[in-house]
Design a protein around this motif. Structure first.
Motif, PDB file in Angstrom:
ATOM      1  N   MET A 126      52.256  49.144  43.588  1.00  0.00           N
ATOM      2  CA  MET A 126      51.160  47.919  43.330  1.00  0.00           C
ATOM      3  C   MET A 126      50.015  48.024  44.298  1.00  0.00           C
ATOM      4  O   MET A 126      50.304  48.068  45.291  1.00  0.00           O
ATOM      5  N   LYS A 127      48.913  48.368  43.873  1.00  0.00           N
ATOM      6  CA  LYS A 127      47.761  48.579  44.769  1.00  0.00           C
ATOM      7  C   LYS A 127      47.092  47.267  45.527  1.00  0.00           C
ATOM      8  O   LYS A 127      47.006  47.208  46.726  1.00  0.00           O
ATOM      9  N   LYS A 172      47.154  42.098  42.054  1.00  0.00           N
ATOM     10  CA  LYS A 172      47.080  43.008  40.687  1.00  0.00           C
ATOM     11  C   LYS A 172      47.555  42.491  39.534  1.00  0.00           C
ATOM     12  O   LYS A 172      46.853  42.446  38.504  1.00  0.00           O
ATOM     13  N   ASP A 210      44.675  58.398  43.974  1.00  0.00           N
ATOM     14  CA  ASP A 210      45.264  57.467  45.277  1.00  0.00           C
ATOM     15  C   ASP A 210      43.985  57.212  46.145  1.00  0.00           C
ATOM     16  O   ASP A 210      44.087  57.101  47.194  1.00  0.00           O
ATOM     17  N   ASP A 229      45.290  50.753  37.671  1.00  0.00           N
ATOM     18  CA  ASP A 229      46.617  51.105  38.008  1.00  0.00           C
ATOM     19  C   ASP A 229      47.192  51.237  36.754  1.00  0.00           C
ATOM     20  O   ASP A 229      47.215  50.484  35.989  1.00  0.00           O
ATOM     21  N   GLN A 272      51.108  57.532  38.774  1.00  0.00           N
ATOM     22  CA  GLN A 272      52.183  56.638  38.165  1.00  0.00           C
ATOM     23  C   GLN A 272      52.569  56.982  36.752  1.00  0.00           C
ATOM     24  O   GLN A 272      53.808  57.050  36.329  1.00  0.00           O
ATOM     25  N   ASP A 322      45.311  55.864  37.549  1.00  0.00           N
ATOM     26  CA  ASP A 322      45.545  54.968  38.767  1.00  0.00           C
ATOM     27  C   ASP A 322      43.954  54.982  39.665  1.00  0.00           C
ATOM     28  O   ASP A 322      43.783  54.134  40.241  1.00  0.00           O
ATOM     29  N   ASP A 338      40.678  54.215  40.982  1.00  0.00           N
ATOM     30  CA  ASP A 338      39.650  53.158  41.242  1.00  0.00           C
ATOM     31  C   ASP A 338      38.271  53.638  40.997  1.00  0.00           C
ATOM     32  O   ASP A 338      37.827  54.644  41.679  1.00  0.00           O
TER      33      ASP A 338
END
Length: 535
Positions: free
Chosen positions: A1-2, A6, A291, A308, A403, A409, A411
């Motif tokens: 979990m970032k 979230k 990441d 995510d 994930q 994932d 951003d």
């Protein structure tokens, strides 16, 4: 979990009444609760946790199209997959330029490739309505968080203090939407929490008036936003507001007729020297990996639109759209960390020509997929016509899997420090007061060192070079249309690219297309709106 909020962000609550302020401006915004997971405003705000949940809805709305991801859309006329904020920004800011072209023939989408759009274009309508929907959510949140309402609900002092920061963030996100509306459409209505709730025609303002409003808001919220780099990852702080204000000043001549390059340079230098955000001394590719919130790239990302794969169920929104649509031909989707490709977006030959080669040898930013792809685009509808772009990858920097492979994932770096370097350099070249050309050269060479590109001298720093360097550094980050307009290269014949104007080798387009048309359906909903000239 970032990030800690979230999962709150994707709770997907609705608040009855958020659309009512603008229901006369665009009928797309009518909202009706459908089940017990959607709440009436007054009832819902009795829960102390609700304030952060509504703030999270504002952030989530930048990525997804509706309360259940791609399903029930927040706005009518486009499905939730087509109508997410980031996807629509990409469509308007990239497809209309030399940086991208899309093969799909959905509705009026091809006209964005060619700069031949009309007021009936549903994607422009979606962009207009999406921004105003976002504004309406922010307005309702601000109505529900006045001191009077918080006191009446018995909110304690600690939560009140936290809500004050939430309010500043909501105002920032509202200003961000007004910035996009001003940039794309020019003269638009302004509505705030102080306007009546119910049916009325909000007054259309001039572009200069919208500029003044956005400038005032961004200055005013500085005292209430979280200190630079002190907020939760994914939430904005003082530096995000300064960045957006610098961007507004950078384009002031376009918006108001009066340049503010000196003001943009001052803010840029302040961000570089005092914000705590630092240039990411990592390979360029790390900035666009799965990441990128932890691999070192995050040190320069001022405002990410957070992705995510587990928390966000939006196959067609945000980065999921960008990743899926940019895979096709002989590309191996698994090598990009994805489950497949939609054979949609690639780039045009003129953009490829900004790099010394297409292999990333002379500039690691210029990595294109060329196997089975032709550089020339003879058929817009054929994905293999045009080089594919491999900037983003849904794998971690060390090559390990994200994930999941259906929703990335990654951003999206909406604001980052490298752009601030480029803004400062441009202002220096334009003669901004206090901007030093040698300092600007140093900033440009930091970018080029990371890219393994040749260093440049002050004599190289012309406006044409700056525009090209912005393309090399920031392509597919939703800046290109705005940049080209500021440099006088978007419409007209000074800069041509394949299929501009609908011609295979490009042709001059009309200058009035520097502004998008006010969508016809929105004018039907609010007949007081006046159409932009030329449409």
């Amino acid at each position: 979990m970032k990030i800690s909020f979230k999962y709150i962000s994707y709770f997907f609550l609705f608040v009855l009444g958020i659309s009512m302020t603008l229901s006369s401006c665009t009928s797309d915004l009518d909202v009706t609760p459908k089940d017990d997971d959607e709440f009436l405003s007054e009832t819902f705000f009795q829960d102390p946790a609700s304030y952060k949940q509504v703030l999270a809805k504002l952030y989530a709305g930048l990525y997804v199209g509706g309360n259940d991801g791609d399903g029930a859309a927040d706005i009518a006329g486009l499905g939730g997959d087509f109508s997410s904020y980031l996807r629509l920004l990409f469509v308007t800011q990239e497809l209309s330029t030399d940086e991208a072209i899309i093969a799909w023939a959905d509705g009026a989408l091809p006209t964005l490739n060619a700069q031949t759009w009309s007021p009936a274009n549903e994607f422009l309508e979606g962009t207009f309505s999406r921004a105003f929907y976002h504004i309406s959510v922010a307005n309702e949140f601000l109505r529900q968080t006045t001191d009077e309402k918080l006191t009446a609900r018995g909110v304690d002092a600690d939560l009140k203090a936290e809500i004050a920061t939430f309010r500043a963030e909501a105002r920032f996100l509202r200003a961000f939407s007004y910035y996009n509306l001003m940039d794309l459409f020019g003269n638009v209505p302004i509505t705030t929490e102080n306007d009546p709730v119910g049916f009325y025609y909000p007054e259309q303002k001039t572009r200069a008036e919208v500029f003044a409003y956005v400038e005032s808001e961004l200055k005013d919220i500085d005292a209430s936003l979280a200190a630079s780099k002190s907020n939760e990852y994914g939430r904005v702080d003082k530096t995000a507001a300064k960045f957006l204000l610098a961007k507004v000043y950078l384009n002031a001549k376009v918006y108001t007729g009066t340049d503010k390059f000196s003001e943009a340079a001052t803010l840029s230098k302040e961000i570089i020297d005092n914000s705590g955000y630092t240039f990411a001394n990592v390979p360029y590719a790390y900035l666009f990996s799965a990441d990128n919130n932890t691999n070192g790239a995050q040190s320069e990302v001022i405002f990410p639109i957070v992705g995510d794969g587990n928390a966000i169920r939006a196959t067609g929104g945000g980065m999921s759209f960008i990743m899926h649509a940019s895979i096709g031909g002989s590309m191996d989707a698994a090598s990009r960390g994805m489950d497949g490709g939609w054979q949609g977006i690639r780039t045009r030959r003129e953009f490829v020509n900004l790099f010394a080669d297409a292999t990333g040898t002379a500039d690691k930013r210029g990595t294109f997929y060329t196997d089975g792809q032709s550089k020339d685009i003879n058929n817009v509808g054929t994905f293999t016509d045009g080089y594919a772009v491999t900037k983003f990858i849904n794998k971690n920097a060390n090559g390990s899997a994200a994930q999941r492979n259906d929703i990335p994932d990654i951003d999206f770096p909406m604001f980052r420090l490298s752009d601030v370097y480029l803004m400062y350099a441009e202002c220096a070249v334009r003669g901004a007061a206090g901007a030093d050309i040698n300092t600007a050269v140093g900033y440009i060479n930091k970018l080029r060192t990371r890219a393994n590109a040749l260093q440049v001298a002050s004599s190289t720093l012309t406006l044409d070079f700056i525009l090209d360097e912005r393309g090399r550094e920031l392509f597919w980050e939703c800046h290109r249309r705005t940049d080209l307009i500021r440099f006088g290269k978007f419409t007209g014949g000074d800069k041509l690219w394949q299929w501009k104007g609908g011609s295979i080798n490009g042709r001059a387009t009309e200058s009035y297309r520097d502004l998008m048309p006010i969508p016809a359906r929105n004018i039907q909903a609010n007949p007081t709106l006046k159409q932009n000239p030329g449409y």
